[in-house]
Motif scaffolding. Structure first.
Motif, PDB file in Angstrom:
ATOM      1  N   ARG A 205      42.680  78.235   0.259  1.00 34.82           N
ATOM      2  CA  ARG A 205      41.836  77.079  -0.035  1.00 34.82           C
ATOM      3  C   ARG A 205      42.300  76.329  -1.282  1.00 34.82           C
ATOM      4  O   ARG A 205      41.888  75.205  -1.524  1.00 34.82           O
ATOM      5  N   ILE A 206      43.148  76.975  -2.063  1.00 37.69           N
ATOM      6  CA  ILE A 206      43.727  76.343  -3.259  1.00 37.69           C
ATOM      7  C   ILE A 206      45.228  76.213  -3.042  1.00 37.69           C
ATOM      8  O   ILE A 206      45.885  77.143  -2.564  1.00 37.69           O
ATOM      9  N   ALA A 207      45.768  75.056  -3.389  1.00 46.52           N
ATOM     10  CA  ALA A 207      47.188  74.781  -3.122  1.00 46.52           C
ATOM     11  C   ALA A 207      48.107  75.774  -3.806  1.00 46.52           C
ATOM     12  O   ALA A 207      49.191  76.090  -3.305  1.00 46.52           O
ATOM     13  N   ASN A 208      47.682  76.281  -4.948  1.00 42.58           N
ATOM     14  CA  ASN A 208      48.490  77.239  -5.700  1.00 42.58           C
ATOM     15  C   ASN A 208      48.430  78.646  -5.100  1.00 42.58           C
ATOM     16  O   ASN A 208      49.025  79.567  -5.638  1.00 42.58           O
ATOM     17  N   VAL A 209      47.684  78.822  -4.022  1.00 44.94           N
ATOM     18  CA  VAL A 209      47.403  80.085  -3.333  1.00 44.94           C
ATOM     19  C   VAL A 209      46.346  80.886  -4.085  1.00 44.94           C
ATOM     20  O   VAL A 209      45.250  81.121  -3.570  1.00 44.94           O
ATOM     21  N   THR A 210      46.652  81.339  -5.293  1.00 41.86           N
ATOM     22  CA  THR A 210      45.642  82.058  -6.075  1.00 41.86           C
ATOM     23  C   THR A 210      45.102  81.168  -7.191  1.00 41.86           C
ATOM     24  O   THR A 210      45.721  80.176  -7.572  1.00 41.86           O
ATOM     25  N   GLY A 211      43.940  81.544  -7.672  1.00 39.77           N
ATOM     26  CA  GLY A 211      43.326  80.801  -8.774  1.00 39.77           C
ATOM     27  C   GLY A 211      42.559  81.748  -9.676  1.00 39.77           C
ATOM     28  O   GLY A 211      42.555  82.973  -9.469  1.00 39.77           O
ATOM     29  N   GLY A 212      41.911  81.189 -10.672  1.00 33.07           N
ATOM     30  CA  GLY A 212      41.139  81.986 -11.615  1.00 33.07           C
ATOM     31  C   GLY A 212      39.658  81.900 -11.308  1.00 33.07           C
ATOM     32  O   GLY A 212      39.095  80.815 -11.227  1.00 33.07           O
ATOM     33  N   LEU A 213      39.013  83.048 -11.118  1.00 32.89           N
ATOM     34  CA  LEU A 213      37.580  83.097 -10.824  1.00 32.89           C
ATOM     35  C   LEU A 213      36.786  83.114 -12.116  1.00 32.89           C
ATOM     36  O   LEU A 213      37.052  83.901 -13.030  1.00 32.89           O
ATOM     37  N   SER A 214      35.769  82.223 -12.175  1.00 38.64           N
ATOM     38  CA  SER A 214      34.863  82.171 -13.324  1.00 38.64           C
ATOM     39  C   SER A 214      33.447  81.990 -12.810  1.00 38.64           C
ATOM     40  O   SER A 214      33.215  81.846 -11.616  1.00 38.64           O
ATOM     41  N   GLY A 215      32.478  81.983 -13.723  1.00 39.94           N
ATOM     42  CA  GLY A 215      31.096  81.787 -13.331  1.00 39.94           C
ATOM     43  C   GLY A 215      30.300  83.082 -13.307  1.00 39.94           C
ATOM     44  O   GLY A 215      30.802  84.160 -13.649  1.00 39.94           O
ATOM     45  N   PRO A 216      29.033  83.005 -12.891  1.00 43.68           N
ATOM     46  CA  PRO A 216      28.128  84.166 -12.946  1.00 43.68           C
ATOM     47  C   PRO A 216      28.648  85.416 -12.249  1.00 43.68           C
ATOM     48  O   PRO A 216      28.275  86.529 -12.629  1.00 43.68           O
ATOM     49  N   ALA A 217      29.518  85.250 -11.250  1.00 42.78           N
ATOM     50  CA  ALA A 217      30.033  86.422 -10.534  1.00 42.78           C
ATOM     51  C   ALA A 217      30.748  87.406 -11.445  1.00 42.78           C
ATOM     52  O   ALA A 217      30.749  88.618 -11.187  1.00 42.78           O
ATOM     53  N   ILE A 218      31.371  86.915 -12.506  1.00 47.28           N
ATOM     54  CA  ILE A 218      32.170  87.807 -13.349  1.00 47.28           C
ATOM     55  C   ILE A 218      31.409  88.318 -14.566  1.00 47.28           C
ATOM     56  O   ILE A 218      31.932  89.156 -15.303  1.00 47.28           O
ATOM     57  N   LYS A 219      30.172  87.856 -14.768  1.00 45.79           N
ATOM     58  CA  LYS A 219      29.495  88.174 -16.031  1.00 45.79           C
ATOM     59  C   LYS A 219      29.336  89.665 -16.309  1.00 45.79           C
ATOM     60  O   LYS A 219      29.668  90.122 -17.422  1.00 45.79           O
ATOM     61  N   PRO A 220      28.858  90.479 -15.378  1.00 43.34           N
ATOM     62  CA  PRO A 220      28.703  91.904 -15.709  1.00 43.34           C
ATOM     63  C   PRO A 220      30.017  92.580 -16.101  1.00 43.34           C
ATOM     64  O   PRO A 220      30.032  93.472 -16.958  1.00 43.34           O
ATOM     65  N   ILE A 221      31.119  92.172 -15.466  1.00 44.01           N
ATOM     66  CA  ILE A 221      32.414  92.747 -15.822  1.00 44.01           C
ATOM     67  C   ILE A 221      32.821  92.274 -17.210  1.00 44.01           C
ATOM     68  O   ILE A 221      33.329  93.058 -18.021  1.00 44.01           O
ATOM     69  N   ALA A 222      32.607  90.992 -17.492  1.00 42.74           N
ATOM     70  CA  ALA A 222      32.972  90.440 -18.796  1.00 42.74           C
ATOM     71  C   ALA A 222      32.173  91.090 -19.916  1.00 42.74           C
ATOM     72  O   ALA A 222      32.713  91.398 -20.989  1.00 42.74           O
ATOM     73  N   VAL A 223      30.877  91.310 -19.684  1.00 40.88           N
ATOM     74  CA  VAL A 223      30.038  91.972 -20.700  1.00 40.88           C
ATOM     75  C   VAL A 223      30.554  93.378 -20.975  1.00 40.88           C
ATOM     76  O   VAL A 223      30.641  93.818 -22.127  1.00 40.88           O
ATOM     77  N   ARG A 224      30.940  94.081 -19.909  1.00 44.27           N
ATOM     78  CA  ARG A 224      31.481  95.436 -20.097  1.00 44.27           C
ATOM     79  C   ARG A 224      32.773  95.401 -20.893  1.00 44.27           C
ATOM     80  O   ARG A 224      33.008  96.245 -21.773  1.00 44.27           O
ATOM     81  N   MET A 225      33.607  94.411 -20.636  1.00 47.36           N
ATOM     82  CA  MET A 225      34.871  94.311 -21.357  1.00 47.36           C
ATOM     83  C   MET A 225      34.643  93.994 -22.835  1.00 47.36           C
ATOM     84  O   MET A 225      35.341  94.518 -23.710  1.00 47.36           O
ATOM     85  N   VAL A 226      33.683  93.139 -23.133  1.00 42.53           N
ATOM     86  CA  VAL A 226      33.338  92.865 -24.533  1.00 42.53           C
ATOM     87  C   VAL A 226      32.861  94.145 -25.215  1.00 42.53           C
ATOM     88  O   VAL A 226      33.245  94.450 -26.351  1.00 42.53           O
ATOM     89  N   TYR A 227      32.048  94.915 -24.518  1.00 39.43           N
ATOM     90  CA  TYR A 227      31.566  96.189 -25.057  1.00 39.43           C
ATOM     91  C   TYR A 227      32.729  97.132 -25.350  1.00 39.43           C
ATOM     92  O   TYR A 227      32.788  97.764 -26.416  1.00 39.43           O
ATOM     93  N   ASP A 228      33.684  97.228 -24.425  1.00 38.37           N
ATOM     94  CA  ASP A 228      34.849  98.092 -24.624  1.00 38.37           C
ATOM     95  C   ASP A 228      35.668  97.644 -25.836  1.00 38.37           C
ATOM     96  O   ASP A 228      36.105  98.467 -26.648  1.00 38.37           O
ATOM     97  N   VAL A 229      35.877  96.336 -25.942  1.00 38.46           N
ATOM     98  CA  VAL A 229      36.693  95.805 -27.040  1.00 38.46           C
ATOM     99  C   VAL A 229      35.986  95.996 -28.375  1.00 38.46           C
ATOM    100  O   VAL A 229      36.619  96.303 -29.393  1.00 38.46           O
ATOM    101  N   ALA A 230      34.670  95.837 -28.385  1.00 34.42           N
ATOM    102  CA  ALA A 230      33.908  95.987 -29.632  1.00 34.42           C
ATOM    103  C   ALA A 230      34.036  97.394 -30.204  1.00 34.42           C
ATOM    104  O   ALA A 230      33.936  97.592 -31.418  1.00 34.42           O
ATOM    105  N   ARG A 231      34.258  98.369 -29.345  1.00 32.93           N
ATOM    106  CA  ARG A 231      34.430  99.748 -29.817  1.00 32.93           C
ATOM    107  C   ARG A 231      35.870 100.047 -30.205  1.00 32.93           C
ATOM    108  O   ARG A 231      36.163 101.114 -30.753  1.00 32.93           O
ATOM    109  N   ALA A 232      36.777  99.082 -29.927  1.00 28.62           N
ATOM    110  CA  ALA A 232      38.197  99.320 -30.170  1.00 28.62           C
ATOM    111  C   ALA A 232      38.741  98.583 -31.386  1.00 28.62           C
ATOM    112  O   ALA A 232      39.741  99.005 -31.973  1.00 28.62           O
ATOM    113  N   VAL A 233      38.109  97.463 -31.779  1.00 28.01           N
ATOM    114  CA  VAL A 233      38.622  96.653 -32.885  1.00 28.01           C
ATOM    115  C   VAL A 233      37.496  96.285 -33.844  1.00 28.01           C
ATOM    116  O   VAL A 233      36.317  96.319 -33.487  1.00 28.01           O
ATOM    117  N   LYS A 234      37.887  95.905 -35.055  1.00 26.39           N
ATOM    118  CA  LYS A 234      36.918  95.523 -36.080  1.00 26.39           C
ATOM    119  C   LYS A 234      36.842  94.013 -36.279  1.00 26.39           C
ATOM    120  O   LYS A 234      35.948  93.527 -36.981  1.00 26.39           O
TER     121      LYS A 234
END
Length: 300
Positions: A205-234
């Motif tokens: 559906r996109i001429a480039n074949v793949t694209g970047g997914l954003s929006g509410p669908a990714i929020k729980p994963i993004a929140v988890r990643m922020v949590y992981d990073v917060a425990r790894a860096v200052k």
């Protein structure tokens, strides 16, 4: 509502994300730039870029996919045509997003911006493929990321925030690499590589074949990643990924973010950044939170 990201004070923790707010001047009659925390420019490259062929944006069940291809006017045109107008907008906090396909590309963009007034911080897009190393994205290879960040940090006259790719095994590891290489802050997450197929034509559906997914669908994963990073860096973390309400932004902060960026929501509501900031202010008042910064990392 004030927060501090790598020495840059923001009147609000809500920032307009790169690629969704143009060069800032386009939103002047819609959003008062002095009422939002900051905005991040479209990605700026050494030379102008036309981007990918269309179609390059599609709606998904809970967000959107895009493969714009980092279309932009080039850093020199930005400095000459857009930045003077931004300097006239009192109170506007400008974060310049920069990218390149080699380290030298990024260094040249930084050198040009270093001599320009009116920029508070740089956001380095680490998701671009390095053409000198077979197209491997900087943000998925620890060695490439270390080289990119250390060299750009050495050249930058302003704080450097590194925008991390989520398309890795461990984003916490990549955040540590960025921090050890000198990053003053990290922002996450960039979009997830995705694919959508038109089942009638059996074509992407996109001429480039793949694209970047954003929006509410990714929020729980993004929140988890922020949590992981917060425990790894200052260093400070700026979280993003599917924020459409004040409660979403607060969730990111409780996971460890100092501030947040709002992107896809601005397509549906050009005033989303301002509205989310106002919603956070009301939430804090109703929950007796005196300083919004106290929400950072407050998950029990």
């Amino acid at each position: 509502m004030r927060v501090n990201v790598a020495g840059v004070e923001l009147r609000s923790p809500v920032i307009a994300a790169s690629g969704t707010f143009g060069y800032g001047v386009e939103f002047d009659e819609i959003v008062s730039l002095d009422r939002i925390g900051a905005f991040v420019t479209k990605g700026l490259s050494r030379e102008p870029m036309q981007g990918n062929p269309t179609p390059r944006i599609i709606e998904t069940a809970a967000g959107m996919m895009n493969a714009i291809g980092l279309q932009n006017m080039g850093v020199r045109a930005f400095v000459e045509e857009k930045l003077p107008k931004l300097r006239q907008m009192k109170g506007a906090v400008v974060i310049a997003n920069i990218f390149g396909y080699t380290v030298e590309d990024c260094l040249e963009v930084i050198h040009i911006l270093n001599d320009a007034e009116g920029i508070a911080m740089y956001e380095l897009n680490a998701s671009c493929p390095n053409t000198s190393h077979g197209g491997i994205a900087f943000g998925v290879d620890p060695g490439l990321l270390n080289e990119l960040v250390s060299r750009t940090r050495g050249a930058a006259h302003r704080p450097l925030m590194v925008k991390l790719s989520p398309n890795v095994t461990s984003i916490a590891q990549m955040a540590r690499v960025a921090a050890d290489a000198g990053a003053d802050a990290v922002s996450l997450v960039n979009t997830f590589v995705s694919l959508a197929i038109d089942i009638e034509t059996r074509r992407p559906r996109i001429a480039n074949v793949t694209g970047g997914l954003s929006g509410p669908a990714i929020k729980p994963i993004a929140v988890r990643m922020v949590y992981d990073v917060a425990r790894a860096v200052k260093i400070p973390i700026v979280g993003m990924g599917g924020i459409v309400r004040a409660e979403d932004a607060i969730e990111f902060m409780m996971a460890g973010a100092t501030a947040v960026q709002v992107g896809t929501a601005s397509y549906a509501d050009p005033r989303a950044v301002e509205n989310i900031a106002n919603g956070m202010r009301k939430w804090c008042a109703s929950h007796h939170v005196e300083h919004v910064s106290s929400l950072t990392g407050s998950m029990g």
